[in-house]
Design an enzyme around this catalytic site. Structure first.
Site, PDB file in Angstrom:
ATOM      1  N   CYS A 157       0.814  -1.232   0.000  1.00 43.49           N
ATOM      2  CA  CYS A 157       0.000   0.000   0.000  1.00 43.49           C
ATOM      3  C   CYS A 157       0.841   1.274   0.000  1.00 43.49           C
ATOM      4  CB  CYS A 157      -0.931  -0.002   1.203  1.00 43.49           C
ATOM      5  SG  CYS A 157      -1.975  -1.451   1.212  1.00 43.49           S
ATOM      6  N   HIS A 162      -3.390   6.689   2.800  1.00 39.17           N
ATOM      7  CA  HIS A 162      -3.796   5.418   2.196  1.00 39.17           C
ATOM      8  C   HIS A 162      -5.152   5.019   2.774  1.00 39.17           C
ATOM      9  CE1 HIS A 162      -4.145   1.357   1.028  1.00 39.17           C
ATOM     10  NE2 HIS A 162      -3.882   0.869   2.228  1.00 39.17           N
ATOM     11  N   ASN A 214     -10.065  -0.736   0.034  1.00 38.88           N
ATOM     12  CA  ASN A 214      -8.602  -0.632   0.038  1.00 38.88           C
ATOM     13  C   ASN A 214      -8.072  -1.087  -1.327  1.00 38.88           C
ATOM     14  OD1 ASN A 214      -5.854  -1.009   0.379  1.00 38.88           O
ATOM     15  ND2 ASN A 214      -6.035  -1.965   2.406  1.00 38.88           N
TER      16      ASN A 214
END
Ligand code: ACO
Length: 330
Positions: A113, A254, A284
């Site tokens: 990520c 993020h 996500n």
């Protein structure tokens, strides 16, 4: 020479997967997912759409908005943990091929990520050293291909998508990316892992049976380290550059979980209007989440030339990173 973030683009696949859909697939509920993560929907790529297809569409927008010709790109970096092919060729090579550009360096970054911030740091270094003038950076993920849709602890979290940006050389210091911090700690390697199908545990019937080529996560443990690390990281980069939280126009973290984002925003004493949250819509999307969120406020007309962005990411590895970036696009 300084490095400036000249443009942003993103692509979202068309198939929506709602919490109600997931309720029919695993033992979960809209209430649990909303309360624990803030996620309501995520988007899923078509079967015949690969990560490079998503990245390509985001890249085309970023190139058009930077007002440069494809041929002006002299470096292509793609951050991804869901590459088109295992080992080779890289997804960056596939995107370059689909863009119709050759004879420039193209490579992937694997930093989960945090991948987009790692790509941004690499682009900045190439530009500042004079090795590149226009770098195309992409965060692209087809996470639906590496998620086990019978595992309720992970399948509710992830989505597909891509974001891209052009980082160009400039002599104008006010446009320059101010600072980037990237770091990693491999001691946490097994908190977020695809255990099988690598050289550590090559693909076999047993690996496939145990579904070890899919994402496994120690969610609760990851959550605790994520909050602490993300908070420390942004506090540190602001302090180092003598910038107050109130001076940030857009905090773009993020997008993993709204509880993590709120905890970090509260620690920084930021107002809700400074915090960009897209997790409820996209889930996500790993390395694509920050550029997709940036693109969201750009397309809403909220991201203007000169706005100061604070980026912050945390992911598998563990890896993390933060960046202070003025938007130099129009
Ligand atoms: N639906 C219903 N119940 C569930 C679900 C679900 N989808 N998933 C887990 N549960 C249950 C668990 O089994 C557990 O039940 P038990 O108490 O009977 O054992 C209970 O809910 C609580 O589980 P926890 O894992 O403790 O739940 P938590 O509050 O930690 O939330 C979550 C889980 C959302 C995954 C959270 O831990 C999280 O967001 N972690 C961080 C993720 C992250 O930041 N990742 C980094 C980036 S990702 C990357 O790099 C690719």
């Amino acid at each position: 020479m300084y490095a400036a973030l000249r443009s942003i683009g993103a692509y979202v696949p068309k198939n929506v997967l709602t919490n109600a859909d997931l309720e029919k697939m695993v033992d979960t509920s809209d209430e649990w997912i909303t309360k624990r993560t803030g996620i309501k929907t995520r988007f899923i790529a078509d079967k015949d759409e690969s990560t490079s297809d998503l990245g390509l569409k985001a890249a085309l927008k970023a190139i058009e908005r930077a007002n440069i010709k494809k041929d002006a790109i002299d470096l292509l970096i793609c951050a991804t943990i869901s590459p088109d092919y295992f080992c080779m060729p890289s997804t960056a090579c596939m995107i370059a091929k689909k863009l119709g550009i050759a004879n420039i360096p193209a490579f992937d970054i694997s930093a989960a990520c945090s991948g987009f911030i790692y790509a941004l740091a690499s682009a900045k270094a190439f530009v500042e050293s004079g090795m590149a003038k226009n770098v195309l950076i992409i965060g692209a993920e087809k996470l639906s291909a590496i998620v086990d849709f019978t595992d309720r602890t992970t399948c509710i979290l992830f989505g597909d998508g891509a974001g891209a940006a052009i980082v160009s050389a400039t002599e104008n210091q006010s446009e320059a990316i101010i600072d980037i911090n990237i770091a990693a700690d491999g001691r946490y390697y097994d908190y977020l892992i695809t255990p099988g199908c690598g050289t550590n545990k090559p693909c076999s019937q047993e690996v496939l049976k145990e579904k070890e080529c899919f994402i496994k996560m120690k969610g609760n443990e990851t959550f605790k380290v994520a909050v602490k690390t993300l908070t420390n990281d942004v506090v540190e980069i602001l302090k180092k550059n003598n910038i107050a939280g109130q001076d940030i126009d857009h905090f773009i973290p993020h997008q993993a979980n709204y509880r993590i984002l709120n905890a970090v925003a509260n620690a920084l004493d930021l107002n809700p209007h400074q915090v960009v949250m897209t997790v409820s819509k996209y889930g996500n999307t790993s390395s694509a989440s920050i550029p997709m969120a940036m693109n969201e406020i750009y397309e809403e007309g909220r991201l203007q030339y000169g706005d100061l962005m604070l980026l912050d990411a945390f992911g598998g590895g563990f890896t993390w990173g933060s960046a202070l970036v003025p938007f130099a696009g129009r």
